[in-house]
Each structure stands twice: as structure tokens, then as C-alpha cells.
Design a protein around this motif. Structure first.
Motif, PDB file in Angstrom:
ATOM      1  N   LEU A 104       0.826  -1.207   0.000  1.00 39.20           N
ATOM      2  CA  LEU A 104       0.000   0.000   0.000  1.00 39.20           C
ATOM      3  C   LEU A 104       0.860   1.257   0.000  1.00 39.20           C
ATOM      4  CD1 LEU A 104      -2.800  -1.080   2.499  1.00 39.20           C
ATOM      5  CD2 LEU A 104      -3.017  -0.772   0.035  1.00 39.20           C
ATOM      6  N   ARG A 105       1.965   1.204   0.704  1.00 37.34           N
ATOM      7  CA  ARG A 105       2.873   2.356   0.717  1.00 37.34           C
ATOM      8  C   ARG A 105       3.444   2.599  -0.676  1.00 37.34           C
ATOM      9  NH1 ARG A 105       5.997   0.595   4.344  1.00 37.34           N
ATOM     10  NH2 ARG A 105       7.753  -0.059   3.047  1.00 37.34           N
ATOM     11  N   ALA A 106       3.795   1.516  -1.368  1.00 40.03           N
ATOM     12  CA  ALA A 106       4.320   1.649  -2.727  1.00 40.03           C
ATOM     13  C   ALA A 106       3.244   2.163  -3.676  1.00 40.03           C
ATOM     14  CB  ALA A 106       4.856   0.307  -3.206  1.00 40.03           C
ATOM     15  N   ALA A 107       2.015   1.676  -3.518  1.00 39.02           N
ATOM     16  CA  ALA A 107       0.920   2.094  -4.394  1.00 39.02           C
ATOM     17  C   ALA A 107       0.565   3.560  -4.177  1.00 39.02           C
ATOM     18  CB  ALA A 107      -0.302   1.215  -4.146  1.00 39.02           C
ATOM     19  N   ALA A 108       0.807   4.063  -2.967  1.00 39.37           N
ATOM     20  CA  ALA A 108       0.478   5.451  -2.645  1.00 39.37           C
ATOM     21  C   ALA A 108       1.313   6.444  -3.455  1.00 39.37           C
ATOM     22  CB  ALA A 108       0.676   5.700  -1.155  1.00 39.37           C
ATOM     23  N   PHE A 110       1.541   6.509  -6.540  1.00 44.21           N
ATOM     24  CA  PHE A 110       0.770   6.823  -7.740  1.00 44.21           C
ATOM     25  C   PHE A 110      -0.699   7.109  -7.467  1.00 44.21           C
ATOM     26  CE2 PHE A 110       4.172   3.755  -8.670  1.00 44.21           C
ATOM     27  CZ  PHE A 110       4.949   4.519  -9.523  1.00 44.21           C
ATOM     28  N   ASP A 111      -1.149   6.869  -6.236  1.00 46.10           N
ATOM     29  CA  ASP A 111      -2.563   7.031  -5.896  1.00 46.10           C
ATOM     30  C   ASP A 111      -2.701   8.120  -4.830  1.00 46.10           C
ATOM     31  OD1 ASP A 111      -5.178   6.803  -4.887  1.00 46.10           O
ATOM     32  OD2 ASP A 111      -5.258   4.646  -5.269  1.00 46.10           O
ATOM     33  N   LYS A 112      -3.170   9.304  -5.221  1.00 45.18           N
ATOM     34  CA  LYS A 112      -3.253  10.424  -4.287  1.00 45.18           C
ATOM     35  C   LYS A 112      -4.218  10.153  -3.144  1.00 45.18           C
ATOM     36  CE  LYS A 112      -2.015  14.066  -7.580  1.00 45.18           C
ATOM     37  NZ  LYS A 112      -2.454  15.338  -8.225  1.00 45.18           N
ATOM     38  N   ALA A 113      -5.332   9.493  -3.443  1.00 47.53           N
ATOM     39  CA  ALA A 113      -6.315   9.205  -2.395  1.00 47.53           C
ATOM     40  C   ALA A 113      -5.721   8.269  -1.345  1.00 47.53           C
ATOM     41  CB  ALA A 113      -7.560   8.582  -3.016  1.00 47.53           C
ATOM     42  N   LEU A 114      -4.998   7.267  -1.799  1.00 46.30           N
ATOM     43  CA  LEU A 114      -4.377   6.311  -0.892  1.00 46.30           C
ATOM     44  C   LEU A 114      -3.216   6.944  -0.144  1.00 46.30           C
ATOM     45  CD1 LEU A 114      -4.476   3.389   0.060  1.00 46.30           C
ATOM     46  CD2 LEU A 114      -2.979   2.780  -1.847  1.00 46.30           C
ATOM     47  N   ARG A 115      -2.553   7.911  -0.785  1.00 47.61           N
ATOM     48  CA  ARG A 115      -1.392   8.562  -0.176  1.00 47.61           C
ATOM     49  C   ARG A 115      -1.743   9.209   1.162  1.00 47.61           C
ATOM     50  NH1 ARG A 115       0.881  12.568  -4.252  1.00 47.61           N
ATOM     51  NH2 ARG A 115       0.865  10.626  -5.462  1.00 47.61           N
ATOM     52  N   GLU A 116      -2.899   9.826   1.237  1.00 50.32           N
ATOM     53  CA  GLU A 116      -3.315  10.474   2.479  1.00 50.32           C
ATOM     54  C   GLU A 116      -3.555   9.447   3.581  1.00 50.32           C
ATOM     55  OE1 GLU A 116      -6.773  13.508   4.219  1.00 50.32           O
ATOM     56  OE2 GLU A 116      -6.741  12.937   2.090  1.00 50.32           O
ATOM     57  N   ILE A 117      -4.185   8.335   3.225  1.00 48.85           N
ATOM     58  CA  ILE A 117      -4.461   7.287   4.205  1.00 48.85           C
ATOM     59  C   ILE A 117      -3.157   6.688   4.731  1.00 48.85           C
ATOM     60  CG2 ILE A 117      -5.538   5.042   4.561  1.00 48.85           C
ATOM     61  CD1 ILE A 117      -7.533   7.290   4.189  1.00 48.85           C
ATOM     62  N   VAL A 118      -2.255   6.357   3.820  1.00 55.90           N
ATOM     63  CA  VAL A 118      -0.970   5.781   4.204  1.00 55.90           C
ATOM     64  C   VAL A 118      -0.157   6.790   5.009  1.00 55.90           C
ATOM     65  CG1 VAL A 118       1.232   4.874   3.344  1.00 55.90           C
ATOM     66  CG2 VAL A 118      -0.918   4.208   2.238  1.00 55.90           C
ATOM     67  N   GLY A 119      -0.205   8.050   4.575  1.00 52.06           N
ATOM     68  CA  GLY A 119       0.531   9.091   5.285  1.00 52.06           C
ATOM     69  C   GLY A 119       0.049   9.262   6.710  1.00 52.06           C
ATOM     70  N   ASN A 120      -1.257   9.243   6.905  1.00 56.33           N
ATOM     71  CA  ASN A 120      -1.817   9.393   8.250  1.00 56.33           C
ATOM     72  C   ASN A 120      -1.435   8.214   9.142  1.00 56.33           C
ATOM     73  OD1 ASN A 120      -3.032  11.849   7.690  1.00 56.33           O
ATOM     74  ND2 ASN A 120      -4.987  10.937   7.089  1.00 56.33           N
ATOM     75  N   ALA A 121      -1.432   7.010   8.564  1.00 62.05           N
ATOM     76  CA  ALA A 121      -1.027   5.832   9.338  1.00 62.05           C
ATOM     77  C   ALA A 121       0.430   5.956   9.756  1.00 62.05           C
ATOM     78  CB  ALA A 121      -1.237   4.567   8.506  1.00 62.05           C
ATOM     79  N   GLY A 122       1.266   6.434   8.842  1.00 61.70           N
ATOM     80  CA  GLY A 122       2.675   6.628   9.165  1.00 61.70           C
ATOM     81  C   GLY A 122       2.879   7.672  10.243  1.00 61.70           C
ATOM     82  N   LEU A 123       2.081   8.719  10.201  1.00 61.91           N
ATOM     83  CA  LEU A 123       2.181   9.770  11.217  1.00 61.91           C
ATOM     84  C   LEU A 123       1.792   9.244  12.597  1.00 61.91           C
ATOM     85  CD1 LEU A 123       0.718  12.866   9.315  1.00 61.91           C
ATOM     86  CD2 LEU A 123       3.103  12.502  10.023  1.00 61.91           C
ATOM     87  N   ARG A 124       0.731   8.411  12.628  1.00 60.10           N
ATOM     88  CA  ARG A 124       0.310   7.839  13.912  1.00 60.10           C
ATOM     89  C   ARG A 124       1.402   6.951  14.493  1.00 60.10           C
ATOM     90  NH1 ARG A 124      -4.606   7.393  11.133  1.00 60.10           N
ATOM     91  NH2 ARG A 124      -4.226   5.214  10.596  1.00 60.10           N
ATOM     92  N   TRP A 125       2.009   6.154  13.630  1.00 58.64           N
ATOM     93  CA  TRP A 125       3.079   5.264  14.083  1.00 58.64           C
ATOM     94  C   TRP A 125       4.260   6.089  14.580  1.00 58.64           C
ATOM     95  CZ3 TRP A 125       6.617   2.057  10.370  1.00 58.64           C
ATOM     96  CH2 TRP A 125       7.394   1.164  11.124  1.00 58.64           C
ATOM     97  N   GLY A 126       4.662   7.087  13.821  1.00 58.18           N
ATOM     98  CA  GLY A 126       5.783   7.920  14.222  1.00 58.18           C
ATOM     99  C   GLY A 126       5.532   8.647  15.528  1.00 58.18           C
TER     100      GLY A 126
END
Length: 205
Positions: A104-108, A110-126
């Protein structure tokens, strides 16, 4: 009353299995439905679209990872080390989660909609990792010279990088643990402990 949540979870679990096997690009809604023993109409009912299904899957693996990584025992340093090492376990669910997260991180890219979801998950983890570092600084187990936010970025990036090699079986679970221990001890405990982790936090075999 539990039927709807159970069916939704079954679809998410099926999506995880499919992504772990064939990746995001090869994911087809029809095959997910077949894997879950459901109809494609049910997928669109719950998730509206393929993008919606992927977004929900990202949140699902994020929540599932918290179940096997978070620990309440030990000081801040021990909890930090334990949390990062638990990302590498010889268990099907852990490997599946890691594979789905990576896909999903790799797909993000190229996918702007997915990028926000993946980004938010990464922020929570960080943010969680930074909080563990701060706890360690408060209890004296981690050096106060460490910048929690910056270190959290480095540690999560390290885990993500190691994960791809670990999933490809180019790195063993023990080697991944050793790499995490070396990085965390070197950055958080300079001059106080060796770069190899203390015996008290070594994973059991």
C-alpha cells in the motif's frame, strides 16, 4: 447484530491475503469477494469502490499491527525496542501485515487518495514511537540529547526498509532484530550501553 461487522472484517482479511500474495496492482474486487465467500455487491456496499476498499484495508492493518507491537512492560527504552522488534515475527499475520503495508505504501506513490491514508497511518506510528522515546527520557532510560520526532522518523524508516528484505527472505528475523537493536542502542544510549541490545530485551527463540 454482529453479522455486518463480521462480514466487513472477512472482506478486509480476504483483501489482506490477496495483496500479500499478488500485490496491489493485481488486486481484483471480484477475486476478493470470491476469497471471502461474498458478492462483489457487498464490497461496493461497504467500501463504495476499489479505492475505498484499499483505504479501509490500510486502516485495518494499522489497527491490527497495534495488537501485536504495543507493550506496556519495562521502561521507555525497553518498550521502544520491543515495539520495533515486534514488527518482525515468524507469524503469518505479522508477515501478511508487513507485506500489505509495504504494498500500500508503494501504491500510494501513484494514488493520491491512498497517499493520504498511508501518510496518516505513518504519522500515527511515528507519533507513538516519539512518545516512547519521550517516556524513556522521562524515566532516564534514553538520553535527553535525542530528538524524539527526528529519531522516530529514522526508526520507522529503518523498520520499513528492513521489512522488504525480511519479506523477501534476504534477511532473517534474528538479523532484523539485531539491526534494530544496534540502531536503537547506538542512538538512544550513546556511551552507556554497547550497540548490541541488552540481554533483557533480546527476543526469545
Amino acid at each position: 447484530m454482529s453479522e455486518a461487522p463480521d462480514r466487513r472484517q472477512a472482506l478486509l482479511e480476504a483483501t489482506c491475503r490477496m495483496i500479500a500474495r499478488t500485490g496491489v496492482r493485481g488486486l481484483r474486487v471480484e477475486e476478493v469477494a470470491q476469497q471471502a465467500g461474498a458478492s462483489t455487491a457487498l464490497i461496493y456496499y461497504y467500501f463504495k469502490s476499489r479505492s475505498g476498499l484499499l483505504a479501509a484495508t490500510m486502516r485495518f492493518v494499522d489497527e491490527r499491527a497495534a495488537e501485536y507491537t504495543q507493550s506496556s512492560q519495562g521502561d521507555g527504552y525497553e518498550r521502544l525496542l520491543d515495539n520495533l522488534q515486534r514488527e518482525f515475527q515468524d507469524k503469518r499475520r505479522v508477515r501478511e501485515n508487513s507485506a500489505v503495508w509495504g504494498e500500500l505504501r508503494a501504491a500510494a506513490v501513484f494514488d493520491k487518495a491512498l497517499r493520504e491514508i498511508v501518510g496518516n497511518a505513518g504519522l500515527r506510528w511515528g507519533k507513538y514511537i516519539a512518545e516512547l522515546i519521550e517516556q524513556g527520557q522521562e524515566d532516564g532510560s534514553i538520553s535527553t540529547t535525542v530528538d524524539p520526532a527526528a529519531a522516530a522518523v529514522r526508526f520507522t524508516a529503518l523498520v520499513e526498509g528492513l521489512s522488504s528484505r525480511w519479506l523477501a527472505k534476504l534477511l532473517s528475523t534474528e538479523q532484523a532484530h539485531a539491526a534494530v537493536r544496534a540502531a536503537v542502542s547506538a542512538e538512544c544510549l550513546p556511551g552507556r550501553r554497547p550497540s548490541v541490545a541488552p540481554e533483557r530485551t533480546a527476543p526469545t527463540v
